[in-house]
Motif scaffolding. Structure first.
Motif, PDB file in Angstrom:
ATOM      1  N   TYR A 105       0.814  -1.204   0.000  1.00 55.97           N
ATOM      2  CA  TYR A 105       0.000   0.000   0.000  1.00 55.97           C
ATOM      3  C   TYR A 105       0.852   1.261   0.000  1.00 55.97           C
ATOM      4  O   TYR A 105       2.005   1.252   0.395  1.00 55.97           O
ATOM      5  CB  TYR A 105      -0.962   0.027   1.189  1.00 55.97           C
ATOM      6  N   HIS A 148      -5.516   3.013 -12.271  1.00 53.85           N
ATOM      7  CA  HIS A 148      -4.345   2.336 -11.745  1.00 53.85           C
ATOM      8  C   HIS A 148      -4.360   0.891 -12.248  1.00 53.85           C
ATOM      9  O   HIS A 148      -5.266   0.474 -12.958  1.00 53.85           O
ATOM     10  CB  HIS A 148      -4.355   2.357 -10.214  1.00 53.85           C
ATOM     11  N   GLU A 164      -8.756   1.938  -3.776  1.00 58.55           N
ATOM     12  CA  GLU A 164      -8.368   3.206  -3.171  1.00 58.55           C
ATOM     13  C   GLU A 164      -9.374   3.587  -2.093  1.00 58.55           C
ATOM     14  O   GLU A 164     -10.570   3.415  -2.261  1.00 58.55           O
ATOM     15  CB  GLU A 164      -8.284   4.292  -4.244  1.00 58.55           C
ATOM     16  N   ARG A 220     -14.502   4.007  -0.367  1.00 62.76           N
ATOM     17  CA  ARG A 220     -13.573   3.021  -0.941  1.00 62.76           C
ATOM     18  C   ARG A 220     -14.087   2.710  -2.338  1.00 62.76           C
ATOM     19  O   ARG A 220     -15.284   2.524  -2.542  1.00 62.76           O
ATOM     20  CB  ARG A 220     -13.541   1.758  -0.085  1.00 62.76           C
ATOM     21  N   GLY A 254      -9.812   1.564  -7.884  1.00 61.99           N
ATOM     22  CA  GLY A 254      -8.911   2.559  -8.451  1.00 61.99           C
ATOM     23  C   GLY A 254      -8.447   2.219  -9.851  1.00 61.99           C
ATOM     24  O   GLY A 254      -7.713   2.986 -10.459  1.00 61.99           O
ATOM     25  N   SER A 261      -5.373   9.506   1.069  1.00 63.53           N
ATOM     26  CA  SER A 261      -5.620   8.467   0.081  1.00 63.53           C
ATOM     27  C   SER A 261      -4.758   7.269   0.437  1.00 63.53           C
ATOM     28  O   SER A 261      -3.529   7.375   0.510  1.00 63.53           O
ATOM     29  CB  SER A 261      -5.279   8.961  -1.321  1.00 63.53           C
ATOM     30  N   ILE A 316      -3.922   3.572  -0.916  1.00 61.41           N
ATOM     31  CA  ILE A 316      -4.051   2.810  -2.155  1.00 61.41           C
ATOM     32  C   ILE A 316      -3.454   1.420  -1.938  1.00 61.41           C
ATOM     33  O   ILE A 316      -2.273   1.290  -1.622  1.00 61.41           O
ATOM     34  CB  ILE A 316      -3.339   3.519  -3.326  1.00 61.41           C
TER      35      ILE A 316
END
Length: 175
Positions: free
Chosen positions: A97, A115, A121, A148, A151, A169, A171
């Motif tokens: 992460y 992504h 995310e 949530r 992403g 954020s 991720i």
């Protein structure tokens, strides 16, 4: 090594380790060959948006471009400083992460390219009001609220208020 040198070195190293030309990197990232060459030669600093595109195209976390020694340094759009991204925790290979503290100036908007497949995310607003576009629909998040989302689809962040918005954020990248 300062942050700009680290960006330059990391980009070139990642490209060369894959055996890619600048043309292939441009195809994979959607960033022009000229801009990529300037970044590699440390002649230009990429915007946050451009850096996200590069990280996504190379399938590496955004924080891969930030040295551990300078992990507290913010990354910002050098022209406008409209979006400032500060890593809160360095990349964690085991947990996979990135965790960032982000501010958006009044009126700023940042489009995020998708992504890597499977990325999730989490966005939590600390102060101000954040407009977040997920799957083509805008929603407004207030302080102490979060969402949530996948992403790996296009999404965007916007500050339509007159005050700076601050959010986190987190991720998660798949294995």
């Amino acid at each position: 090594m300062d942050l700009a040198q680290h960006l330059s070195f990391t980009l070139k190293s990642l490209r060369q380790s894959r055996g890619w030309s600048l043309s292939r990197l441009a195809d994979e990232t959607g960033v022009s060959k000229a801009m990529l060459g300037q970044i590699e030669r440390n002649e230009s600093s990429p915007t946050v948006s451009t850096l996200w595109k590069i990280a996504t195209g190379l399938n590496v976390p955004f924080s891969a471009f930030i040295t551990p020694a300078s992990s507290a340094q913010p990354i910002f759009d050098p022209q406008q400083q409209a979006m400032v991204v500060k890593p809160l925790f360095p990349w964690d290979e085991q947990l996979r992460y990135d965790h960032f503290s982000i501010t958006l100036a009044p009126g700023a908007c940042s489009e995020s390219t998708p992504h890597e497949t499977g990325v999730v995310e989490h966005v939590v607003v600390i102060a101000g009001e954040l407009d977040l576009r997920i799957e083509g629909k805008w929603q407004t998040l207030l302080p102490d609220s979060g969402v949530r989302f996948a992403g790996d689809k296009p999404h965007a962040y916007r500050n339509s208020s007159g005050e700076t918005v601050h959010f986190h954020s987190l991720i998660h990248y798949p294995r």
